[in-house]
Design a protein around this motif. Sequence first.
Motif, PDB file in Angstrom:
ATOM      1  N   VAL A  30       2.848   7.895   1.280  1.00 58.29           N
ATOM      2  CA  VAL A  30       1.228   7.688   1.624  1.00 58.29           C
ATOM      3  C   VAL A  30       0.818   8.048   0.105  1.00 58.29           C
ATOM      4  O   VAL A  30      -0.832   7.411  -0.126  1.00 58.29           O
ATOM      5  CB  VAL A  30       1.108   8.572   2.388  1.00 58.29           C
ATOM      6  CG1 VAL A  30      -0.812   9.031   2.607  1.00 58.29           C
ATOM      7  CG2 VAL A  30       1.742   7.864   4.520  1.00 58.29           C
ATOM      8  N   ALA A  31       0.485   8.920  -0.409  1.00 57.91           N
ATOM      9  CA  ALA A  31       0.499   9.285  -1.776  1.00 57.91           C
ATOM     10  C   ALA A  31       0.542   8.126  -2.593  1.00 57.91           C
ATOM     11  O   ALA A  31      -0.379   7.853  -3.589  1.00 57.91           O
ATOM     12  CB  ALA A  31       1.698  10.848  -2.150  1.00 57.91           C
ATOM     13  N   LEU A  32       1.647   7.497  -2.870  1.00 59.68           N
ATOM     14  CA  LEU A  32       1.772   6.565  -3.582  1.00 59.68           C
ATOM     15  C   LEU A  32       1.200   4.991  -3.153  1.00 59.68           C
ATOM     16  O   LEU A  32       0.337   4.695  -4.417  1.00 59.68           O
ATOM     17  CB  LEU A  32       3.675   5.862  -3.439  1.00 59.68           C
ATOM     18  CG  LEU A  32       3.000   4.397  -3.868  1.00 59.68           C
ATOM     19  CD1 LEU A  32       3.525   4.594  -5.741  1.00 59.68           C
ATOM     20  CD2 LEU A  32       5.301   4.090  -3.703  1.00 59.68           C
ATOM     21  N   ARG A  33       0.179   4.743  -2.124  1.00 65.17           N
ATOM     22  CA  ARG A  33      -0.268   4.220  -2.062  1.00 65.17           C
ATOM     23  C   ARG A  33      -1.814   4.021  -1.615  1.00 65.17           C
ATOM     24  O   ARG A  33      -2.371   2.883  -3.005  1.00 65.17           O
ATOM     25  CB  ARG A  33       0.276   3.536   0.093  1.00 65.17           C
ATOM     26  CG  ARG A  33       1.036   2.905  -0.272  1.00 65.17           C
ATOM     27  CD  ARG A  33       1.584   2.681   1.385  1.00 65.17           C
ATOM     28  NE  ARG A  33       2.905   2.243   1.765  1.00 65.17           N
ATOM     29  CZ  ARG A  33       3.298   2.135   3.038  1.00 65.17           C
ATOM     30  NH1 ARG A  33       3.220   3.036   3.644  1.00 65.17           N
ATOM     31  NH2 ARG A  33       4.717   1.679   3.104  1.00 65.17           N
ATOM     32  N   HIS A  34      -1.757   5.173  -1.784  1.00 63.55           N
ATOM     33  CA  HIS A  34      -3.267   5.892  -2.418  1.00 63.55           C
ATOM     34  C   HIS A  34      -3.073   5.892  -3.554  1.00 63.55           C
ATOM     35  O   HIS A  34      -4.829   5.508  -3.935  1.00 63.55           O
ATOM     36  CB  HIS A  34      -3.416   8.000  -1.827  1.00 63.55           C
ATOM     37  CG  HIS A  34      -4.006   7.990  -0.084  1.00 63.55           C
ATOM     38  ND1 HIS A  34      -3.906   8.661  -0.395  1.00 63.55           N
ATOM     39  CD2 HIS A  34      -4.074   6.750   0.709  1.00 63.55           C
ATOM     40  CE1 HIS A  34      -4.044   8.751   1.307  1.00 63.55           C
ATOM     41  NE2 HIS A  34      -4.712   7.653   1.655  1.00 63.55           N
ATOM     42  N   ALA A  35      -2.760   6.563  -4.814  1.00 55.14           N
ATOM     43  CA  ALA A  35      -2.192   6.469  -6.279  1.00 55.14           C
ATOM     44  C   ALA A  35      -2.501   4.878  -5.810  1.00 55.14           C
ATOM     45  O   ALA A  35      -3.963   4.853  -7.457  1.00 55.14           O
ATOM     46  CB  ALA A  35      -1.249   6.667  -6.934  1.00 55.14           C
ATOM     47  N   LEU A  36      -2.099   3.356  -6.077  1.00 55.46           N
ATOM     48  CA  LEU A  36      -1.912   2.444  -6.375  1.00 55.46           C
ATOM     49  C   LEU A  36      -3.398   1.989  -5.753  1.00 55.46           C
ATOM     50  O   LEU A  36      -4.162   0.948  -6.715  1.00 55.46           O
ATOM     51  CB  LEU A  36      -1.071   1.577  -5.677  1.00 55.46           C
ATOM     52  CG  LEU A  36       0.574   1.998  -6.435  1.00 55.46           C
ATOM     53  CD1 LEU A  36       1.277   1.599  -5.182  1.00 55.46           C
ATOM     54  CD2 LEU A  36       0.504   1.504  -7.381  1.00 55.46           C
TER      55      LEU A  36
END
Length: 348
Positions: free
Chosen positions: A243-249
């Motif tokens: 989830v954090a990765l997708r938010h970051a991207l």
Amino acid sequence: MPTAPRRPASRGGARTASAIPQISWRSPQPAPVVLVSGPEDVCAERATAGIREFLRAEDASLEVSDLRADDYTSGSLLTLTSPSLFGEPRLVRVGGVEKCSDAFLTEALAYIEAPQDGATVVLRHTGSSVRGKKLLDAIRSGTGGGIEIACPAVKRDSDRFDFAAGEFQTARKKIAPVALRALVGAFSDDLTELAAACQQLISDVPGDITEQIVERYYGGRVETSAFTVADTAIAGRYGDALVALRHALASGADPVPLVAAIASKLRTMARVAGIRESSASLAARLGMKDWQVDRARRDLTGWNEASLGLAIQAAARADAEVKGASRDPVFAVERLITIIATRAPYGA
């Protein structure tokens, strides 16, 4: 004018030894000639502003002028530094010395041989080229009674942490270590924004700064920072890490610094793994901070030599892929997060 502090001993022979005082950009002071050197513009701007404030506090009639060394009109330096009819002090700020014209170089070399009384000349050289080296060498030799304010690049995580900590220490403001780390992580790719964030908290928050305050001000940045992605994956929180990765991207984060942040944390974990030594002594020996050692040791919970080795290999592969070895850098990061969070080979 106060006496300049003594110059610290030269380190490592990175450049020609300087015969003039070396002054911190956090506590600048005037001199007939001030060389502000190094690539970090935030620190250079602070130093120059500090000199202006120092001089203006001594005499409110201070005359401030700006020159460009790369777009220079002959005679300008001498004109701006010459005494006026009423004898006001003068501050001349010169930018672009690393691209200076021949005319400026000739006149600046002549000027430092006999600086004007009541004038302070600040020369900004970023170090991006060797242009103007003759002038820098002359100043550093002691010609002109100058001082140097070095503004080296702030690149490492520990340097950014020290920079931010210094902002709050200078303002006599307390910030919780976890809050400071969250703030640095949120602005890890832009020192100018980090400096602005520190100053905003210093001016807006009346008491101590907590992690909750940092989250309230910069929660969006903190949630999508590269180190948040790394922290959740290393802690084994697979779903949260994705989830954090997708938010970051989705927020525009680039896969390259994401992988770099993850690899940096893994390398730190590997450096401290299995070493029974106090945090202070280990940090000193490895050139780290105590908090970095403590954090890495906490991160190692649940890890072993095999899983850490697997993660480091996966990070090396992902680093190559996000830099061009793969057509799908996003997948490369997702696979890395999966391997780290599950501590198992991809697809196992």
